[in-house]
Design a protein around this motif. Structure first.
Motif, short mmCIF file in Angstrom:
data_model
loop_
_atom_site.label_atom_id
_atom_site.label_comp_id
_atom_site.label_asym_id
_atom_site.label_seq_id
_atom_site.Cartn_x
_atom_site.Cartn_y
_atom_site.Cartn_z
N GLY A 207 -21.46 -24.76 15.82
CA GLY A 207 -22.17 -24.10 14.77
C GLY A 207 -21.89 -24.62 13.47
N GLU A 208 -22.12 -23.95 12.51
CA GLU A 208 -22.21 -24.27 10.93
C GLU A 208 -21.04 -24.59 10.22
N ASP A 209 -19.93 -23.83 10.89
CA ASP A 209 -18.74 -23.63 9.93
C ASP A 209 -17.54 -24.41 10.33
N PRO A 210 -17.05 -25.04 9.35
CA PRO A 210 -16.13 -25.97 9.82
C PRO A 210 -14.72 -25.48 10.36
N PHE A 211 -14.39 -24.12 9.73
CA PHE A 211 -13.37 -23.50 9.99
C PHE A 211 -13.62 -23.10 11.61
N LEU A 212 -14.39 -22.19 12.00
CA LEU A 212 -14.95 -21.83 13.43
C LEU A 212 -14.86 -23.10 14.12
N THR A 213 -15.54 -24.16 13.89
CA THR A 213 -15.86 -25.34 14.60
C THR A 213 -14.32 -25.94 14.96
N GLY A 214 -13.58 -26.03 13.65
CA GLY A 214 -12.18 -26.47 14.01
C GLY A 214 -11.27 -25.56 14.97
N ARG A 215 -11.25 -24.68 14.95
CA ARG A 215 -10.29 -23.48 15.55
C ARG A 215 -10.97 -23.62 17.35
N LEU A 216 -12.19 -23.61 17.62
CA LEU A 216 -12.75 -23.58 18.73
C LEU A 216 -12.33 -25.17 19.30
N GLY A 217 -12.71 -26.09 18.63
CA GLY A 217 -12.54 -27.44 19.07
C GLY A 217 -11.15 -27.86 19.34
N VAL A 218 -10.16 -27.33 18.46
CA VAL A 218 -8.85 -27.58 18.79
C VAL A 218 -8.51 -26.78 20.34
N ALA A 219 -8.79 -25.69 20.48
CA ALA A 219 -8.71 -24.96 21.85
C ALA A 219 -9.29 -25.73 22.88
N PHE A 220 -10.47 -26.02 22.61
CA PHE A 220 -11.19 -26.89 23.92
C PHE A 220 -10.32 -28.35 24.19
N VAL A 221 -10.08 -28.76 23.34
CA VAL A 221 -9.11 -30.20 23.24
C VAL A 221 -8.05 -30.08 24.02
N LYS A 222 -7.23 -28.83 23.47
CA LYS A 222 -5.71 -28.51 24.22
C LYS A 222 -6.09 -28.18 25.76
N GLY A 223 -7.17 -27.53 26.09
CA GLY A 223 -7.38 -27.18 27.20
C GLY A 223 -7.67 -28.40 28.28
N ILE A 224 -8.71 -29.32 27.68
CA ILE A 224 -8.92 -30.57 28.33
C ILE A 224 -7.75 -31.36 28.49
#
Length: 892
Positions: A163-180
């Protein structure tokens, strides 16, 4: 039943050892240092690289790194895809497209999805190694997530983002990377690759040549924060640089990005891969490119010297020549090689198999029942309720006849999106409704194509088993070779011809590398005439396939096609001239023989404008309620696509309106006066202004993955209470946004736009209601650099259970560049009727900080306010004030 991709068997030249890594030639000899697990990874990598010749080193700098036999280094391909499921390597669990995952606003769920993707990647890798396969798409370096900011709804690849928001993107991106990457302190389960670094978000048509010069504020406030979070917090071990240039230098040759920002400021220790062909963009003259290097050798040297360790492509194979010309040193190549081999060692690829616990992950984990359940949960959580007048949803028991109308009701690619896994048992929306509402009569009409002139899967309504049978569909016979000799291994009824079998067996007993399918039955149209059809092969470049398609009408050949090697998506076109509305015998034959990839077929047509309306209107008139499935398609929006029609250009959009063909259909069925529910399936925002004015309810379902049809039907029935939130702004028209190629964030996104949108970022309704109370701050006066704790009570005040997304927005002191407000915390909670939940947020200094015009980030003094509610603050939302004293500079 789950099928092992027969491609794994296909490439097995010999019975393979289950050993994961290289072995000594002489079993009794002392292991070479790089093969000794007792040494540090750095010692082992240094030793291995020191033993390579320059030619061998160069060979390892491309994504498809060959084996080095004398050193027992196995072949490895760094290119694997896992955006929302392990892709292009046979069946795997397919989750909602990334934009749909973002709509869940559920970071723990994103980490679970990352877990599943890397578990399935390991399962496939383990099976591949057992058969001595080291192919593209079977590795453990996963080129996801895409965390570019979806700054403009016209970008075709925005569907891949959060999406368009750097904070939301960052929080979801961190979670996804940790899972991977997994929880093991010694080995990565897989390696995540955030992309595309940086300032990459369209237009697709200029991505190979565009030079973007963001303001220092926009660079550090919008374009870099999510990348920083995935590197410094989640410790992603890989990153992909972008095609475009930034401040005059191609991203993959940018000292600013790769050295100053990534390695110096963020302390990145992993490896950098180029986007595919991005190094070619430095010098290419046969298409618009950057022209920053005179030739291949100079381009390869520029990439290596800047810090791009691996080239997706072939240009780095000229590095040997570049060394001889003095353009780059062997020591600089060594640096890249050490980054690359460090990753392979940290994956455990050079250790005994028994030492790496992930090697025990069985193939049965792929699309396991638990993973299927998570895909359904993700699809349910991704759905956003945009409108629900008079509690139209969920449907009442009085709804006995449902008209399902629209182009996205029964098309497979509207579940898939792009960069998708191959779903084993995908549930189309129409089939989900048929299953959920068994006691109701369901009428179906396709109604329109996605846009005039665009092919769409032929609907099941035109097919019948024979001249008299009332049953819709075609008889399908599946053969275990690429011929129709002998007896089929299976016979069944296929409702339509719309299948994705990329590297997968279509049915047990028919191997993925060679099979044939014959569909037979009848076809009948609503009116006589000439109808244009197409046979489409599933996306699979590079395919190297030998596909054949044959079509017969009333026993006569009307189409005979063969797919050429390396076609992006072969298309066979033919016309059926039907003199009447009677049933005519139809036979479609498909023969597949592939080296490794490909397979899948869609029988599509290009209906004439308005031709499908009468059937849709007739169905609507007979129904108690109309469910119109509308939206976009991965055939319209996506990556650098060869499409140029009204509203769409090269994968991007030129407008955000609902395409005219669908708008016409929507208005026609609405004119029947029947209650109208609109369900959108798409990867980007749509200006559905007319639908908002005339429909009783609107659901946004995105490209929802393998369980999408089930999740949508459960939501219509009330079994799932929707609680998704929009991760992007739905503007009312493109008049509300700047030019597409303007990368300034002024007047963009909810943080900076002054326009009143159709639906705002963070918006989403529920079948129940929630209230907030007792909002408290840990202090009203905060010293710069200290954290702030915010507490609140959330209560479900309705009659049904549901999830609520609590959103915290911060409004900083006004400056020339400050956002109007910024999402600063969120959490998704489940509440029973009447249940109260106490939620707590801790805002750290970085979350409380601001970026000034020069790009400097600091916690700055002044008066702030914040709000906590289920959406962005309104005039009725309490604004909680607090003050920050002092200043605390923060690093980039």
């Amino acid at each position: 039943m789950r099928f092992i991709s027969a491609a794994l068997i296909l490439l097995a030249a010999t019975a393979a050892s289950a050993q994961n890594g290289p072995q000594n030639s002489h079993q009794d000899a002392k292991p070479l240092p790089y093969m000794d697990p007792a040494l540090t990874t750095q010692q082992r990598v240094d030793d291995l690289v020191s033993r390579m010749t320059l030619e061998e080193k160069v060979s390892q700098t491309i994504n498809s790194a060959p084996a080095i036999s004398r050193l027992n280094v196995p072949e490895y391909d760094y290119w694997s895809e896992g955006l929302h499921g392990i892709a292009r390597s046979g069946y795997a669990t397919m989750f909602p497209q990334a934009i749909g995952m973002a709509a869940t606003w559920d970071a723990p769920l994103l980490q679970q999805i990352g877990d599943v993707i890397s578990i399935e990647a390991r399962a496939k890798f383990n099976e591949a190694i057992r058969h001595n396969i080291h192919s593209i798409y079977y590795g453990l370096t996963i080129w996801s997530p895409n965390i570019n900011i979806f700054r403009d709804p016209r970008w075709g690849r925005g569907q891949e983002t959060y999406g368009e928001d750097p904070f939301l993107t960052g929080r979801l991106g961190v979670a996804f990377v940790k899972g991977i990457q997994g929880p093991d302190p010694n080995y990565f389960r897989a390696i995540a690759t955030p992309k595309h670094f940086a300032v990459h978000s369209g237009p697709e048509s200029t991505r190979h040549s565009a030079n973007i010069e963001p303001t220092p504020h926009d660079l550090h406030d919008t374009y870099l924060p999510a990348f920083r979070a995935t590197i410094t917090e989640a410790h992603a071990d890989s990153i992909m640089c972008a095609y475009n240039a930034v401040e005059g230098s191609p991203a993959c040759a940018s000292k600013l990005l790769l050295q100053d920002t990534l390695r110096r400021d963020w302390g990145f220790k992993g490896f950098v891969t180029s986007d595919c062909g991005a190094i070619d963009d430095f010098y290419a003259t046969d298409y618009p490119s950057h022209h920053t290097s005179p030739d291949k050798e100079a381009a390869a040297a520029a990439g290596i010297k800047a810090g791009t360790d691996s080239n997706c492509g072939q240009t780095y194979l000229t590095l040997g020549s570049a060394v001889k010309k003095g353009l780059v040193t062997e020591a600089e190549i060594d640096t890249a090689l050490k980054h690359l081999f460090t990753a392979r060692f940290q994956l455990g690829l050079f250790d005994p198999a028994a030492k790496v616990a992930f090697n025990a992950i069985p193939f049965s984990e792929v699309n396991s029942p638990a993973h299927q359940a998570l895909a359904l949960k993700a699809a349910e959580e991704s759905i956003v309720l945009l409108k629900n007048d008079a509690h139209t949803l969920p449907f009442k028991p009085s709804v006995r006849t449902i008209a399902v109308i629209g182009p996205s009701a029964a098309t497979l690619n509207n579940l898939e999106g792009n960069y998708n896994a191959i779903p084993l048992h995908p549930v189309l929306p129409l089939d989900g409704i048929l299953t959920q509402f068994k006691s109701s009569k369901v009428l179906y009409a396709q109604g329109s194509s996605f846009a005039d002139g665009v092919a769409i899967a032929v609907p099941r309504t035109v097919f019948h088993l024979d001249m008299t049978s009332p049953e819709q569909g075609l008889k399908a016979e599946y053969f275990a070779t690429d011929s129709f000799d002998g007896t089929p291994v299976a016979t069944r009824i296929d409702k339509q011809i719309d299948f994705d079998w990329n590297s997968a067996s279509p049915i047990p007993g028919a191997p993925a590398e060679a099979f044939a399918v014959r569909w037979s039955g009848t076809i009948a149209m609503q009116a006589p005439g000439a109808y244009d059809f197409q046979l489409l092969l599933t996306h699979c470049y590079p395919c190297n396939d030998h596909e054949r398609f044959d079509v017969y009408l009333d026993g006569k050949s009307v189409g005979d096609f063969a797919a050429a090697n390396n076609e992006y998506r072969p298309i066979g076109k033919f016309t059926l001239n039907l003199p009447d509305t009677a049933r005519h015998a139809l036979r479609v034959e498909y023969r597949h023989k592939a080296h490794l990839f490909g397979a899948g077929i869609t029988l599509a047509w290009v209906p004439k404008p308005g031709a499908l309306l009468p059937e849709a209107v007739a169905a609507a008139k007979k129904a108690d309620v109309v469910v119109a499935f509308l939206g976009l398609s991965p055939e319209l929006e996506g990556e650098e696509m060869p499409i140029h029609i009204e509203g769409f250009a090269g994968g991007d959009r030129t407008d955000i309106k609902l395409p005219a063909a669908q708008q016409q259909m929507l208005e026609a069925v609405a004119a029947t006066g029947k209650p109208l529910v609109v369900v959108l399936l798409n990867g980007s925002a749509l200006a559905v202004n007319w639908a908002n004015d005339h429909a009783a309810a609107i659901l946004e379902a995105w490209y929802p993955g393998q369980a999408g049809g089930t999740a949508i039907a459960e939501t219509l029935a009330g079994k799932n209470n929707p609680a998704g939130r929009l991760p992007v702004t739905f503007y009312s028209s493109i008049d509300q946004i700047p030019a597409f190629d303007d990368y300034s964030m002024a007047n963009r996104t909810y943080r900076y736009s002054k326009a009143k949108p159709l639906f705002e970022f963070g918006y989403g309704l529920s079948y129940t209601t929630f209230t907030y109370s007792n909002i408290k701050l840990s202090t009203q006066t905060l010293h710069a650099g200290d954290p702030l704790t915010v507490e609140a009570d959330v209560r479900n005040t309705g009659r049904v259970a549901g999830d609520e997304v609590a959103e915290l927005y911060l409004t900083p002191p006004h400056t020339a560049v400050s956002p109007q407000r910024a999402l600063s915390a969120f959490t998704r909670v489940h509440l029973a009727p009447g249940e109260l939940r106490h939620v707590t947020f801790t805002l750290d200094p970085r979350t409380l900080s601001q970026v000034d015009e020069k790009g400097a980030r600091a916690v700055t003094p002044g008066n702030y306010t914040l709000s906590v509610s289920g959406t962005q603050p309104t005039s009725q939302t309490p604004a909680i004030p607090f003050t920050i004293n002092g200043i605390q500079p923060l690093p980039h």
